[in-house]
Enzyme design. Structure first.
Site, PDB file in Angstrom:
ATOM      1  N   LYS A   1       0.824  -1.219   0.000  1.00 29.32           N
ATOM      2  CA  LYS A   1       0.000   0.000   0.000  1.00 29.32           C
ATOM      3  C   LYS A   1       0.849   1.255   0.000  1.00 29.32           C
ATOM      4  O   LYS A   1       0.489   2.255  -0.609  1.00 29.32           O
ATOM      5  CB  LYS A   1      -0.959   0.005   1.201  1.00 29.32           C
ATOM      6  CG  LYS A   1      -2.104  -0.969   1.014  1.00 29.32           C
ATOM      7  CD  LYS A   1      -3.244  -0.696   1.958  1.00 29.32           C
ATOM      8  CE  LYS A   1      -4.390  -1.642   1.681  1.00 29.32           C
ATOM      9  NZ  LYS A   1      -5.403  -1.654   2.714  1.00 29.32           N
TER      10      LYS A   1
ATOM     11  N   LYS B   1      -4.980  -9.704  -7.279  1.00 27.79           N
ATOM     12  CA  LYS B   1      -6.154  -9.919  -6.425  1.00 27.79           C
ATOM     13  C   LYS B   1      -7.300  -9.005  -6.869  1.00 27.79           C
ATOM     14  O   LYS B   1      -7.048  -7.871  -7.262  1.00 27.79           O
ATOM     15  CB  LYS B   1      -5.719  -9.556  -4.996  1.00 27.79           C
ATOM     16  CG  LYS B   1      -6.619 -10.014  -3.895  1.00 27.79           C
ATOM     17  CD  LYS B   1      -6.038  -9.590  -2.564  1.00 27.79           C
ATOM     18  CE  LYS B   1      -6.064  -8.086  -2.385  1.00 27.79           C
ATOM     19  NZ  LYS B   1      -5.759  -7.613  -1.055  1.00 27.79           N
TER      20      LYS B   1
ATOM     21  N   LYS C   1     -10.841  -3.461  -4.226  1.00 29.58           N
ATOM     22  CA  LYS C   1     -11.719  -2.292  -4.271  1.00 29.58           C
ATOM     23  C   LYS C   1     -11.051  -1.130  -4.998  1.00 29.58           C
ATOM     24  O   LYS C   1     -11.719  -0.269  -5.540  1.00 29.58           O
ATOM     25  CB  LYS C   1     -12.024  -1.814  -2.840  1.00 29.58           C
ATOM     26  CG  LYS C   1     -12.801  -2.785  -1.971  1.00 29.58           C
ATOM     27  CD  LYS C   1     -12.813  -2.276  -0.527  1.00 29.58           C
ATOM     28  CE  LYS C   1     -13.450  -3.264   0.419  1.00 29.58           C
ATOM     29  NZ  LYS C   1     -13.157  -2.989   1.824  1.00 29.58           N
TER      30      LYS C   1
HETATM   31  P1  TYM Z   1     -10.989  -5.563   3.673  1.00 29.61           P
HETATM   32  O1  TYM Z   1     -12.017  -4.532   3.946  1.00 29.61           O
HETATM   33  O2  TYM Z   1      -9.909  -5.256   2.703  1.00 29.61           O
HETATM   34  O3  TYM Z   1     -11.669  -6.890   3.151  1.00 29.61           O
HETATM   35  C1  TYM Z   1     -12.733  -7.479   3.859  1.00 29.61           C
HETATM   36  C2  TYM Z   1     -12.626  -8.984   3.785  1.00 29.61           C
HETATM   37  O4  TYM Z   1     -12.634  -9.414   2.429  1.00 29.61           O
HETATM   38  C3  TYM Z   1     -11.535 -10.270   2.180  1.00 29.61           C
HETATM   39  N1  TYM Z   1     -11.079 -10.067   0.793  1.00 29.61           N
HETATM   40  C4  TYM Z   1     -10.961 -11.059  -0.097  1.00 29.61           C
HETATM   41  N2  TYM Z   1     -11.201 -12.383  -0.005  1.00 29.61           N
HETATM   42  C5  TYM Z   1     -10.973 -13.124  -1.110  1.00 29.61           C
HETATM   43  N3  TYM Z   1     -10.556 -12.587  -2.302  1.00 29.61           N
HETATM   44  C6  TYM Z   1     -10.310 -11.276  -2.431  1.00 29.61           C
HETATM   45  N4  TYM Z   1      -9.906 -10.765  -3.582  1.00 29.61           N
HETATM   46  C7  TYM Z   1     -10.511 -10.441  -1.286  1.00 29.61           C
HETATM   47  N5  TYM Z   1     -10.374  -9.112  -1.064  1.00 29.61           N
HETATM   48  C8  TYM Z   1     -10.734  -8.911   0.221  1.00 29.61           C
HETATM   49  C9  TYM Z   1     -10.478  -9.826   3.174  1.00 29.61           C
HETATM   50  O5  TYM Z   1      -9.521 -10.855   3.410  1.00 29.61           O
HETATM   51  C10 TYM Z   1     -11.304  -9.515   4.394  1.00 29.61           C
HETATM   52  O6  TYM Z   1     -11.583 -10.695   5.122  1.00 29.61           O
HETATM   53  N6  TYM Z   1      -7.833  -5.545   7.517  1.00 29.61           N
HETATM   54  C11 TYM Z   1      -9.150  -6.004   7.096  1.00 29.61           C
HETATM   55  C12 TYM Z   1     -10.279  -5.456   7.948  1.00 29.61           C
HETATM   56  C13 TYM Z   1     -10.144  -5.693   9.410  1.00 29.61           C
HETATM   57  C14 TYM Z   1     -10.306  -6.956  10.064  1.00 29.61           C
HETATM   58  C15 TYM Z   1     -10.145  -6.665  11.455  1.00 29.61           C
HETATM   59  C16 TYM Z   1     -10.555  -8.247   9.619  1.00 29.61           C
HETATM   60  C17 TYM Z   1      -9.897  -4.766  10.376  1.00 29.61           C
HETATM   61  N7  TYM Z   1      -9.916  -5.335  11.595  1.00 29.61           N
HETATM   62  C18 TYM Z   1     -10.231  -7.706  12.401  1.00 29.61           C
HETATM   63  C19 TYM Z   1     -10.645  -9.273  10.576  1.00 29.61           C
HETATM   64  C20 TYM Z   1     -10.484  -8.983  11.940  1.00 29.61           C
HETATM   65  C21 TYM Z   1      -9.357  -5.529   5.679  1.00 29.61           C
HETATM   66  O7  TYM Z   1      -8.728  -4.611   5.199  1.00 29.61           O
HETATM   67  O8  TYM Z   1     -10.370  -6.102   5.046  1.00 29.61           O
END
Ligand code: TYM
Length: 345
Positions: free
Chosen positions: A115, A207, A210
């Protein structure tokens, strides 16, 4: 099955463009887990602002992720659904864990490197300490299991390291406070199924994300049937027909991705999909994938839109969830203060 001690926590950032990867890698699994476990699902707005967000958009996206949770089938009454900033314990524990985590640990985080890119000097300090806040989210509820996509694996390993170091550093005080060997659990990631890493529809090496500029790289949860059909038809593939066995998918990342998506959407395995479609041309497979995607995602998008028409109801759900989350969080903060040695009233 479930024991009382099992608690699920997970979070999704309100940064717009919720997509099929978020659904298959995370939200769909949240729904499955709620059947027999205590679940806490959080819209992590404090994480979102580690990169600048337009304030009106942040509010809208926070409600949109909440709407997505509910439209996908999460019951906000039997589970806790809330946004992170309404429970101050996240930031409070985040600070304490910043003092437990080591610079060297955070320096190894690949997501930060990706990032920040070449602009390391200019990104927010919050982006660097992002993973300690994530550890705080999980440990604030002493969650035992965290369903996430593959990309979050390293952050969950760090969460375990932080929990372990906290438990070791304060062991005598933890015992003195009647919490046995370790106050924080060593949380297990739940990363399973055929779509833990959904790839871009335009490039099987990237991947689905968003932030990818091309909207054709992803299927958004709010896409209508025409958009879904268009994106699947234009998805990159190769000239060979589908193989009948997994072995034949080697070196074919785009084909593998589409088969994984098909398997996850139809609650089966890649092997089973290949048994049905082995030998088929992509034109036939894509037609079936369009039909499946539209039938599964269409109702979710429509329900999200309906829910978004009534923001006051969404806010009420978040308020109720935050109140229930606070009960658990406040207890952890009291315990942690006692363990660390802070005088409290
Ligand atoms: P975020 O908002 O980027 O994504 C949310 C969830 O979606 C999953 N994900 C994917 N799974 C499969 N293929 C993909 N291409 C893909 N893109 C995203 C992510 O793995 C995630 O599960 N850091 C986390 C948010 C967070 C969190 C937490 C998660 C903050 N605190 C505590 C678990 C526990 C994040 O940026 O997710």
């Amino acid at each position: 099955m479930a024991t009382v001690a099992e608690r699920i926590f997970s979070g999704v950032q309100p940064t717009g463009n919720l997509h099929l990867g978020n659904y298959l890698g995370a939200i769909k699994r949240f729904v499955e887990l709620q059947k027999d476990r205590e679940c806490i699902y959080c819209v992590v707005d404090l994480h979102a602002i580690t990169v600048w967000q337009d304030p009106d958009e942040l509010r809208r996206h926070t409600r949109e992720v909440t709407a997505a949770f509910i439209a996908c089938g999460i019951d906000p009454k039997s589970n806790i659904v809330f946004n992170q900033s309404q429970v101050s314990g996240h930031a409070e524990l985040g600070w304490i864990l910043n003092c437990v985590a080591r610079m060297g640990w955070l320096n190894r985080m690949t997501q930060f490197k990706e990032k920040a890119g070449k602009d390391r000097e200019n990104v927010s300090v919050g982006l660097f300490t992002y993973p300690t806040l994530m550890a705080a989210d999980i440990l604030l509820y002493r969650a035992t299991h965290v369903p996430v996509g593959e990309d979050q694996k390293q952050h969950l390993e760090l969460t375990r390291d932080i929990a372990q170091k906290f438990n070791t550093d304060f062991a005598p005080n933890i015992a003195a406070n009647g919490h046995g060997d370790g106050y924080f659990p060593l949380t297990e990631p739940l990363i399973a199924g055929p779509a833990t890493r959904v790839m871009s529809l335009r490039d099987g090496a990237k991947k689905m994300s968003k932030s990818e500029p091309s909207d054709f790289s992803r299927i958004n949860l709010t896409d209508d049937a025409d958009a879904i059909a268009n994106k699947v038809r234009r998805a990159k593939t190769d000239p060979e027909p589908l193989p009948s066995e997994l072995e034949g998918m080697k070196g074919r990342p785009e084909a593998d991705n589409l088969v994984g998506i098909f398997a996850a959407l139809s609650d089966t395995t890649k092997e089973a999909v290949l048994r049905d479609f082995g030998g088929a041309q992509f034109s036939a497979f894509k037609a079936a994938l369009v039909e499946l995607s539209v039938s599964k995602l269409g109702p979710i998008g429509a329900e999200m839109q309906r829910l978004m028409g009534d923001p006051a109801s969404i806010d009420a759900i978040l308020k109720d969830g935050a109140e229930r989350a606070r009960v658990i969080a406040d207890q952890t903060i009291r315990d942690v203060k006692d363990i660390v040695g802070m005088v409290r009233s």
